[in-house]
Scaffold this active site. Structure first.
Site, PDB file in Angstrom:
ATOM      1  N   LYS A 211     -15.869   5.390   4.501  1.00 25.69           N
ATOM      2  CA  LYS A 211     -14.891   4.468   5.069  1.00 25.69           C
ATOM      3  C   LYS A 211     -15.570   3.293   5.793  1.00 25.69           C
ATOM      4  CE  LYS A 211     -10.802   5.109   5.682  1.00 25.69           C
ATOM      5  NZ  LYS A 211      -9.712   4.326   5.028  1.00 25.69           N
TER       6      LYS A 211
ATOM      7  N   ARG B 114       0.851  -1.207   0.000  1.00 27.76           N
ATOM      8  CA  ARG B 114       0.000   0.000   0.000  1.00 27.76           C
ATOM      9  C   ARG B 114       0.881   1.248   0.000  1.00 27.76           C
ATOM     10  NH1 ARG B 114      -2.236  -4.147  -0.383  1.00 27.76           N
ATOM     11  NH2 ARG B 114      -4.110  -4.858   0.701  1.00 27.76           N
TER      12      ARG B 114
ATOM     13  N   ASP C 159      -9.968  -1.734  10.882  1.00 26.40           N
ATOM     14  CA  ASP C 159      -9.086  -0.857  11.650  1.00 26.40           C
ATOM     15  C   ASP C 159      -9.835   0.051  12.613  1.00 26.40           C
ATOM     16  OD1 ASP C 159      -6.535  -1.440  10.776  1.00 26.40           O
ATOM     17  OD2 ASP C 159      -6.735  -0.202   8.987  1.00 26.40           O
TER      18      ASP C 159
ATOM     19  N   ARG D 117      -1.536  -7.782   7.905  1.00 25.87           N
ATOM     20  CA  ARG D 117      -2.741  -8.445   7.393  1.00 25.87           C
ATOM     21  C   ARG D 117      -2.927  -8.214   5.905  1.00 25.87           C
ATOM     22  NH1 ARG D 117      -5.840  -3.862   9.463  1.00 25.87           N
ATOM     23  NH2 ARG D 117      -6.081  -4.817  11.508  1.00 25.87           N
TER      24      ARG D 117
ATOM     25  N   THR E  60      -5.507  -1.426  -2.618  1.00 22.81           N
ATOM     26  CA  THR E  60      -6.534  -2.012  -1.750  1.00 22.81           C
ATOM     27  C   THR E  60      -6.531  -3.521  -1.947  1.00 22.81           C
ATOM     28  OG1 THR E  60      -8.928  -2.477  -1.872  1.00 22.81           O
ATOM     29  CG2 THR E  60      -8.088  -0.939  -3.470  1.00 22.81           C
TER      30      THR E  60
HETATM   31  C1  GLC Z   1      -7.432  -0.412   5.021  1.00 18.54           C
HETATM   32  C2  GLC Z   1      -6.252  -1.112   5.645  1.00 18.54           C
HETATM   33  C3  GLC Z   1      -6.566  -2.548   5.973  1.00 18.54           C
HETATM   34  C4  GLC Z   1      -7.850  -2.654   6.765  1.00 18.54           C
HETATM   35  C5  GLC Z   1      -8.980  -1.946   6.057  1.00 18.54           C
HETATM   36  C6  GLC Z   1     -10.252  -1.921   6.872  1.00 18.54           C
HETATM   37  O1  GLC Z   1      -7.664  -0.889   3.749  1.00 18.54           O
HETATM   38  O2  GLC Z   1      -5.129  -1.106   4.757  1.00 18.54           O
HETATM   39  O3  GLC Z   1      -5.525  -3.118   6.720  1.00 18.54           O
HETATM   40  O4  GLC Z   1      -8.139  -4.015   6.923  1.00 18.54           O
HETATM   41  O5  GLC Z   1      -8.604  -0.609   5.796  1.00 18.54           O
HETATM   42  O6  GLC Z   1     -10.148  -1.173   8.010  1.00 18.54           O
END
Ligand code: GLC
Length: 819
Positions: free
Chosen positions: A636, A332, A494, A348, A709
């Site tokens: 988000k 990323r 997150d 992850r 992503t």
């Molecule tokens: C972002 C982060 C990822 C996380 C996702 C959901 O894409 O890079 O690690 O799982 O957000 O929060």
């Protein structure tokens, strides 16, 4: 409204209306150097690390939205009128000039036609080179001789992104430029070997190394004073801001063309001279394009599908594969949103990416898996964000030059802070790695990998198989009061911080990892351990279903004080995608509950643009649930259509045999189908974006954050493995399509362990799933290869095809009849 189209023959997306609502980007480079460029040649270049080794500057989140970039200006010396080959930065009115941008696989081309001059600028980073090459062709289509001057322009960056954006009292006096022998040399004085060059395959008529001399006071890239004047002043300096501008004066007769090649690279005079020599004959550059095309064609040939849906063929064979591969290459790190500052691997994210393109990039995926194994602590949790070089064994470390060494400017983090404690661990991180390793072994047949020995981040070492066990044991131990896995700092989401609570998602991920590990234990003959896991699985199945079932769907978890999250009883955040998708996909839910959970997702979360993460969105801050409650509704993680977990639902639907619904979901999220709805989507139609504004937001349907992503990888994995349904087993290739009932069939060419399988699937009974018959090279395969799914690995008793592993280099024809 559309702005371009897919050129399937050339594997390009062609933007013929360049006044886009936002930047549409591409990634150049397939090794360690990378350029992120958009449709008007805006963007930046880095080597290895966009954070510590930026080469060109980018003013992120600024106005205009995409400056600076890799610009070529052409000035007509008769009247002083000038334009750029890319629409910006000069921005000629679109009714006077015609512009096209072609984003292809690792190559981007800008084309324009203005007042009888046709010009193109093609960008790429050839395999084996540490340089971005600008290949410029200018043709005089007018009927008279033209007297032109051509100017290049790129702006150098201070290497370290934070010091490029704040506190200039050091950096401004550390960067210098000079010009010799047609080469602009950029030097970061404080950095050992910190050189970059810009040069060309022609003798320049002028140069400018100082940025402000090129642009002029209160001018911008749109009207640089030196281009207006028609002459570069020959500036260079120790200290200040620097650029790469070379001038070439041309007299082009009617019909005449000229090709000018520029090199923007890593290294000093020697490297600049060497690359100039290498491409002295421009035919060598054409060969470099061919090598890049071959690089991608080879990958494309390993899985090529021909289906009734162009939105599957074009995306899976080209763009989604490309997006998934780019994420394995550059994680990323870099985009117009992540403008450096995010170097290193997210545990992850990488653990998921590494599973997605093993068939097309086994070495790249293995490299990532090994980096993750080394970043696992001996307690079994992963280092959430890490630099792979931190955990290299000493013998490999010596050969690796650090990307940056300057203790005064960027201190190296102390050893002790690299390995964080449990308080900073995310509960899901390492659980993704177990199935990825199993997938790697199945795809490659490299079962010995499991015995390879790798260190732990905090010392000691163990085999890959031992690493996998540690991951499982950690999650089995880290459970909360309800017996569900602790959420720790966060799980995949997150923003769901759970305040010391428990995560249903993580328990389902653990379940999936247990199944994967058990399969592996069986395969390697570790019967005692397999029996132990079998018991665990049985207990977990009961526990998860007793505790997490909410009547129509599964809970999302518990807060630290024991409140349920994701229940009908809540006013907000009643239902969440992640736990329900994984309850089904992991195999923990029985048929009846799986169906209910998926129906609830369909009824409450599905939209015409994809599946929302949760509903209703949170409107009231609740710190026990986490930051998600402080994000605006519909954006988000709070009720947007978060793309990455959408393919989890497609895969879960496929597991249940619902090809119609899986495809309906695929179609709704797929950028390809939004090509004519750019007034809503905004973002590029060739890449998945991190999220789409959800129902509760005024920009409902708008896509944000392209390319970087996990959705690219997951979309690729879900379609190839579950929908098209061709996936590796330990000693076989499994054929288990789950397609829309109305499809008559499809064809796939698939490489597997060196052999080529030409697979034709026909669907005379218009079913969604179930293999009735398999023929290999015209011979009907016996019933044994048509046995039902192994108990515990999928739902129902649908029949699947099992194809043996053939010798490397062999070609076999497989006929599959569904019914
Ligand atoms: C972002 C982060 C990822 C996380 C996702 C959901 O894409 O890079 O690690 O799982 O957000 O929060």
């Amino acid at each position: 409204m559309r702005y371009g189209h897919f050129d399937e023959d050339k594997n390009e997306y062609v933007i013929d209306r360049v006044d886009l609502p936002t930047s549409w980007t591409n990634y150049l480079g397939v090794e360690e150097m990378c350029a992120v460029v958009n449709h008007t040649a805006g963007g930046y270049l880095f080597y290895r690390s966009p954070e510590y080794h930026r080469i060109t500057r980018f003013r992120g989140n600024s106005i205009p939205m995409d400056r600076p970039g890799d610009y070529i200006y052409i000035r007509d010396n008769e009247d002083g009128d000038y334009f750029s080959i890319s629409w910006q930065p000069v921005g000629k009115p679109l009714d006077e000039a015609k512009y096209t941008t072609r984003h292809g696989m690792s190559i981007t081309t800008y084309e324009c036609e203005y007042r009888g001059i046709c010009a193109s600028e093609k960008l790429c980073i050839p395999i084996g080179d540490k340089a971005l090459i600008w290949d410029v062709v200018i043709t005089n289509k007018s009927d008279r001789t033209r007297n032109l001057s051509v100017f290049s322009y790129a702006e150098f960056s201070f290497h370290h992104v934070p010091i490029d954006n704040q506190n200039f009292q050091m950096s401004l006096y550390c960067a210098g430029s000079e010009y010799n022998d047609g080469i602009i040399l950029y030097d970061l004085f404080y950095e050992e070997g910190g050189y970059q060059y810009f040069t060309s395959d022609f003798e320049p008529d002028g140069f400018e190394c100082v940025r402000d001399a090129f642009i002029g006071t209160y001018n911008t890239e749109s009207n640089p004073v030196s281009v207006e004047r028609g002459r570069l002043s020959g500036s260079f300096e120790k200290g200040g801001n620097h650029c790469a501008s070379l001038q070439k004066n041309l007299e082009l007769k009617s019909g005449e063309s000229v090709r000018l090649i520029y090199f923007l690279g890593e290294g000093g005079y020697d490297e600049a001279r060497a690359i100039r020599e290498k491409y002295k004959d421009p035919a060598k550059l054409d060969e470099a394009y061919d090598r890049l095309r071959k690089f991608w064609r080879d990958k494309q040939s390993r899985f090529a599908v021909h289906s009734p849906e162009k939105g599957i063929d074009t995306m899976i064979n080209t763009w989604t594969l490309y997006q998934a591969e780019i994420n394995v290459m550059f994680s990323r790190f870099a985009s117009f949103i992540e403008v450096g500052g995010r170097t290193g691997l997210g545990y992850r994210d990488t653990a998921q990416d590494a599973m997605t393109v093993i068939a097309t990039n086994p070495a790249g995926c293995k490299k990532r898996i090994v980096e993750l194994l080394r970043a696992l602590t001996s307690r079994g949790y992963g280092i959430h964000l890490f630099e792979p070089r931190w955990f290299l064994p000493d013998e490999e470390k010596e050969n690796k030059k650090k990307p940056f060494k300057s203790p005064t400017v960027i201190p190296e983090p102390p050893e002790s802070s690299k390995v964080h404690g449990l308080a900073d661990a995310c509960s899901d991180d390492a659980l993704w790695l177990v199935p990825s390793i199993v997938e790697y072994v199945k795809e490659t047949g490299d079962v010995h990998f499991l015995e390879e020995n790798y260190g732990y981040a905090d010392g000691g070492s163990g085999s890959v198989y031992e690493h996998m066990k540690k991951i499982i044991l950690f999650s089995l131990k880290e459970v909360g009061d309800n017996g569900i896995c602790k959420g720790l700092r966060a799980d995949w989401n997150d923003c769901l911080n759970l305040g010391g609570g428990e995560s249903a998602l993580v328990s389902f991920l653990l379940y999936r990892a247990l199944i994967a590990l058990r399969e592996t234990a069986d395969y390697v003959g570790d019967n005692t351990f397999s029996a132990e896991i079998a018991e665990e699985i049985e207990e977990e199945t009961k526990k998860l279903n007793d505790i997490l079932w909410d009547g129509d769907w599964y809970l999302r978890g518990f807060t630290g004080s024991g409140r349920k999250i994701g229940t009908k009883e809540n006013k907000e955040g009643q239902i969440h995608l992640e736990s329900n998708a994984w309850a089904v996909l992991s195999g923990a839910a029985d048929n009846e509950r799986a169906k209910k959970a998926l129906d609830s997702i369909h009824d409450r979360l599905a939209t015409p643009y994809g599946i929302m993460l949760n509903a209703p969105a949170f409107t009231e801050p609740d710190d026990e649930v986490g930051f998600v409650t402080r994000v605006y509704p519909g954006l988000k993680e709070n009720g947007s259509i978060f793309s990455h977990p959408n393919p989890w639902v497609w895969s879960a639907e496929c597991r249940m045999g619902n090809g119609d619904r899986a495809f309906e979901y695929y179609r709704s999220l797929c950028p390809y189908y939004q090509n004519d709805e750019i007034e809503t989507r905004w973002a590029e139609p060739y890449s998945y974006c991190q999220f789409i504004s959800g129902r509760d937001h005024t920009t409902y349907g708008r896509a944000h954050h392209p390319f970087m992503t996990g959705s690219g990888g997951w979309a690729y994995f879900a379609v190839t493995h579950y929908l098209i349904g061709i996936r590796p087993g330990f000693d076989e290739l499994i054929i288990d399509p789950c397609i829309p009932g109305k499809w008559d069939g499809f064809e796939v060419t698939r490489s597997f362990r060196g052999a080529i399988y030409k697979i034709r699937v026909s669907n005379p009974d218009q079913v969604q799933t179930g293999v009735k018959q398999v023929l290999i090279d015209g011979q009907k395969v016996g019933d044994g290869d048509l046995s039902g799914q192994k108990k515990g690995t999928a739902y129902g008793e649908r029949k699947i095809g099992r194809i043996p592993v053939f010798g490397s280099g062999e070609v076999h024809y497989v006929e599959v009849i569904l019914g």
